[in-house]
Design a protein around this motif. Structure first.
Motif, PDB file in Angstrom:
ATOM      1  N   CYS A   1       0.852  -1.191   0.000  1.00  0.00           N
ATOM      2  CA  CYS A   1       0.000   0.000   0.000  1.00  0.00           C
ATOM      3  C   CYS A   1       0.888   1.241   0.000  1.00  0.00           C
ATOM      4  O   CYS A   1       2.032   1.193   0.463  1.00  0.00           O
ATOM      5  N   GLN A   2       0.319   2.372  -0.472  1.00  0.00           N
ATOM      6  CA  GLN A   2       1.093   3.613  -0.420  1.00  0.00           C
ATOM      7  C   GLN A   2       1.131   4.195   1.001  1.00  0.00           C
ATOM      8  O   GLN A   2       2.150   4.677   1.452  1.00  0.00           O
ATOM      9  N   PHE A   3      -0.026   4.157   1.645  1.00  0.00           N
ATOM     10  CA  PHE A   3      -0.143   4.839   2.941  1.00  0.00           C
ATOM     11  C   PHE A   3      -0.564   3.870   4.050  1.00  0.00           C
ATOM     12  O   PHE A   3      -1.282   2.904   3.781  1.00  0.00           O
ATOM     13  N   VAL A   4      -0.161   4.201   5.280  1.00  0.00           N
ATOM     14  CA  VAL A   4      -0.503   3.333   6.413  1.00  0.00           C
ATOM     15  C   VAL A   4      -2.030   3.164   6.527  1.00  0.00           C
ATOM     16  O   VAL A   4      -2.520   2.057   6.775  1.00  0.00           O
ATOM     17  N   ASP A   5      -2.784   4.260   6.290  1.00  0.00           N
ATOM     18  CA  ASP A   5      -4.249   4.167   6.394  1.00  0.00           C
ATOM     19  C   ASP A   5      -4.852   3.199   5.376  1.00  0.00           C
ATOM     20  O   ASP A   5      -5.923   2.646   5.600  1.00  0.00           O
ATOM     21  N   ASP A   6      -4.158   3.038   4.237  1.00  0.00           N
ATOM     22  CA  ASP A   6      -4.669   2.114   3.213  1.00  0.00           C
ATOM     23  C   ASP A   6      -4.711   0.679   3.743  1.00  0.00           C
ATOM     24  O   ASP A   6      -5.521  -0.133   3.304  1.00  0.00           O
ATOM     25  N   ILE A   7      -3.798   0.375   4.665  1.00  0.00           N
ATOM     26  CA  ILE A   7      -3.718  -0.996   5.194  1.00  0.00           C
ATOM     27  C   ILE A   7      -5.049  -1.382   5.843  1.00  0.00           C
ATOM     28  O   ILE A   7      -5.589  -2.453   5.596  1.00  0.00           O
ATOM     29  N   LYS A   8      -5.608  -0.438   6.632  1.00  0.00           N
ATOM     30  CA  LYS A   8      -6.901  -0.707   7.292  1.00  0.00           C
ATOM     31  C   LYS A   8      -7.973  -0.977   6.256  1.00  0.00           C
ATOM     32  O   LYS A   8      -8.821  -1.852   6.421  1.00  0.00           O
ATOM     33  N   ARG A   9      -7.944  -0.205   5.172  1.00  0.00           N
ATOM     34  CA  ARG A   9      -8.967  -0.388   4.127  1.00  0.00           C
ATOM     35  C   ARG A   9      -8.817  -1.760   3.478  1.00  0.00           C
ATOM     36  O   ARG A   9      -9.804  -2.433   3.205  1.00  0.00           O
ATOM     37  N   VAL A  10      -7.571  -2.149   3.225  1.00  0.00           N
ATOM     38  CA  VAL A  10      -7.336  -3.462   2.608  1.00  0.00           C
ATOM     39  C   VAL A  10      -7.807  -4.578   3.557  1.00  0.00           C
ATOM     40  O   VAL A  10      -8.470  -5.527   3.133  1.00  0.00           O
ATOM     41  N   VAL A  11      -7.497  -4.421   4.839  1.00  0.00           N
ATOM     42  CA  VAL A  11      -7.926  -5.431   5.828  1.00  0.00           C
ATOM     43  C   VAL A  11      -9.453  -5.550   5.794  1.00  0.00           C
ATOM     44  O   VAL A  11     -10.004  -6.658   5.775  1.00  0.00           O
TER      45      VAL A  11
END
Ligand code: 0O2
Length: 206
Positions: A79-89
């Motif tokens: 992911c580009q951004f740390v916040d994207d990780i939550k979205r992917v999860v």
């Protein structure tokens, strides 16, 4: 060798199928021309030598590999951004083509080495000529900065067989800290980056 081929075959199939599926998620974002929380996806089946090493280190009997080694099949989502990780999860939690067995959050709780990543272990059904076989697969979700650090640390780990000299260990921890700050900094200018990307995508389409 024939035995290994047979054993690894459903793992290879699971990795290939999941690569298509997870890359498909990125494609859908592209088609919707909205920011994709997924930058790229990779996958691999653990090499036999690494399976044997890990089984040896962790005392896993070879006839228990299927249930006790969770990362023979592995996918990585960057992911580009740390916040994207939550979205992917969240995207993964909402799917109904596999079942989540376990989640390990090494982002809120980084490892002593400095390693950060979000791990999700899933049970994925593979269709074989002998019926359905459920396979454990580990999905690692991380930012590009986390991936940069982990990739380099992993190759150094091979070089030093996991026994880093003190100064290298310290430098790696400092590098992990720098990767963490890089992620923070990028998050702060996220709006700017996304505007620029939307601009370039439009320009390419013209
Ligand atoms: P590969 O295929 O060479 O990457 P353990 O193996 O004891 O750390 P466990 O229970 O197997 O723990 O699960 P964990 O820690 O959730 O996942 C293991 C995998 O996470 C590792 O696989 C790495 O891919 C990654 N990982 C975990 N800790 C670190 C670390 O400190 N540095 C780096 N670079 N990667 C890490 P393997 O077994 O190394 O296999």
């Amino acid at each position: 060798m024939k035995h290994w081929d047979q054993f690894l075959s459903p793992y290879k199939q699971a990795v290939e199928e999941l690569k298509v599926k997870l890359k498909g998620m990125r494609k859908q974002y592209e088609q919707a021309t909205s920011h994709s929380p997924i930058e790229f996806v990779t996958g691999r089946v653990k090499p036999i030598a690494s399976i044997l090493d890990k089984a040896n280190q962790k005392g896993i009997p070879l006839d228990k590999l299927e249930t006790e080694m969770q990362d023979i099949a592995g996918l990585r989502m960057m992911c580009q951004f740390v916040d994207d990780i939550k979205r992917v999860v969240e995207l993964l939690r909402n799917r109904n083509d596999f079942e989540i067995v376990e989640e390990r959050d090494y982002i809120s709780h980084k490892k002593v080495s400095g390693y950060r990543s979000y791990h999700m272990v899933i049970r994925y059904p593979v269709q074989t000529i002998n019926g359905e076989k459920k396979i454990l697969v580990e999905i690692q979700i991380r930012t590009l900065a986390m991936n940069f650090w982990a990739t380099i640390e992993h190759s150094l780990n091979y070089k030093y067989s996991g026994q880093f000299p003190k100064d290298i260990q310290m430098r790696l921890q400092r590098a992990a800290e720098a990767a963490f700050r890089l992620d923070e900094e990028m998050s702060l200018i996220r709006g700017e980056i996304q505007e620029a990307q939307a601009f370039f995508t439009k320009k390419k389409e013209q």
